[in-house]
Design an enzyme around this catalytic site. Structure first.
Site, PDB file in Angstrom:
ATOM      1  CG  HIS A 157      -0.260   0.198   2.479  1.00 16.73           C
ATOM      2  ND1 HIS A 157      -0.169  -0.940   3.271  1.00 16.73           N
ATOM      3  CD2 HIS A 157       0.252   1.115   3.161  1.00 16.73           C
ATOM      4  CE1 HIS A 157       0.359  -0.719   4.562  1.00 16.73           C
ATOM      5  NE2 HIS A 157       0.917   0.404   4.529  1.00 16.73           N
TER       6      HIS A 157
HETATM    7  P1  TYD Z   1      -2.445  -4.108   7.521  1.00 15.71           P
HETATM    8  O1  TYD Z   1      -2.526  -2.537   7.071  1.00 15.71           O
HETATM    9  O2  TYD Z   1      -2.829  -5.227   6.753  1.00 15.71           O
HETATM   10  O3  TYD Z   1      -0.986  -4.348   7.712  1.00 15.71           O
HETATM   11  P2  TYD Z   1       0.489  -4.292   6.718  1.00 15.71           P
HETATM   12  O4  TYD Z   1       0.164  -3.201   5.800  1.00 15.71           O
HETATM   13  O5  TYD Z   1       1.584  -4.091   7.564  1.00 15.71           O
HETATM   14  O6  TYD Z   1       0.449  -5.700   6.057  1.00 15.71           O
HETATM   15  O7  TYD Z   1      -2.868  -3.877   8.879  1.00 15.71           O
HETATM   16  C1  TYD Z   1      -3.380  -5.290   9.785  1.00 15.71           C
HETATM   17  C2  TYD Z   1      -4.512  -5.140  10.621  1.00 15.71           C
HETATM   18  O8  TYD Z   1      -4.129  -4.236  11.602  1.00 15.71           O
HETATM   19  C3  TYD Z   1      -5.795  -4.314   9.803  1.00 15.71           C
HETATM   20  O9  TYD Z   1      -6.952  -4.944  10.215  1.00 15.71           O
HETATM   21  C4  TYD Z   1      -5.528  -2.995  10.178  1.00 15.71           C
HETATM   22  C5  TYD Z   1      -5.008  -3.063  11.757  1.00 15.71           C
HETATM   23  N1  TYD Z   1      -4.019  -1.803  11.892  1.00 15.71           N
HETATM   24  C6  TYD Z   1      -4.583  -0.968  13.185  1.00 15.71           C
HETATM   25  O10 TYD Z   1      -5.662  -1.223  13.747  1.00 15.71           O
HETATM   26  N2  TYD Z   1      -3.821   0.008  13.711  1.00 15.71           N
HETATM   27  C7  TYD Z   1      -2.623   0.231  12.864  1.00 15.71           C
HETATM   28  O11 TYD Z   1      -2.084   1.237  13.228  1.00 15.71           O
HETATM   29  C8  TYD Z   1      -2.343  -0.343  11.995  1.00 15.71           C
HETATM   30  C9  TYD Z   1      -0.954  -0.264  10.908  1.00 15.71           C
HETATM   31  C10 TYD Z   1      -2.842  -1.583  11.463  1.00 15.71           C
END
Ligand code: TYD
Length: 139
Positions: free
Chosen positions: A55
């Site tokens: 992303h």
């Molecule tokens: P995600 O964005 O998929 O992680 P990455 O991009 O590292 O693979 O995030 C995983 C889950 O955690 C998603 O449900 C969103 C949640 N999340 C939060 O609640 N708070 C945060 O600060 C972050 C980064 C993610």
């Protein structure tokens, strides 16, 4: 790390305060954190073969470092794509807005710490690569 990085990215060398007992790194404005810290999150126990990220953020700036182990970070501004191995304690990477990032090849012990300048906001995410490239190229 002399690699050229995509726009909005910067490698920051963190000062290590070491003595005979071991090492300590403090993260604060004066040691290179380029924004006020509103949120800290960390990624750990990443399973073998898993890649994360995929992303970009519209506005958010973040600073990423590995506290243990390592992973490979891909940074892409829509024109230039760079891969770097983040496996040193004294190196952090600033990821600015509109930088597509992916993390691959996590070591089993990897603990990645991310400092962010704003609270979590799903509306700030761009999760579709072609939408990201369209927006990035429009400037
Ligand atoms: P995600 O964005 O998929 O992680 P990455 O991009 O590292 O693979 O995030 C995983 C889950 O955690 C998603 O449900 C969103 C949640 N999340 C939060 O609640 N708070 C945060 O600060 C972050 C980064 C993610």
């Amino acid at each position: 790390m002399e690699q050229e990085l995509p726009k909005g990215c910067r490698v920051i060398t963190l000062p290590v305060r070491g003595d005979e007992r071991g090492n300590l790194i403090a993260l604060e404005r004066s040691t290179g954190v380029p924004f006020g810290i509103e949120r800290l999150y960390f990624i750990f126990d990443t399973q073998a073969g898993v890649a994360r990220g995929f992303h970009a953020h519209r506005q958010l700036r973040q600073l990423v470092a590995t506290m243990a182990g390592g992973c490979t970070m891909i940074l892409d501004d829509g024109e230039q794509r760079t891969e770097l191995r983040l496996d040193r304690r004294d190196i952090a990477v600033e990821i600015g807005p509109m930088v597509w990032h992916e993390m691959h090849d996590f070591s089993p012990d990897c603990v990645m710490t991310v400092l962010a300048e704003a609270p979590y906001d799903e509306a700030d995410y761009i999760r579709d690569y072609s939408e990201f490239v369209d927006l990035a190229r429009r400037g």
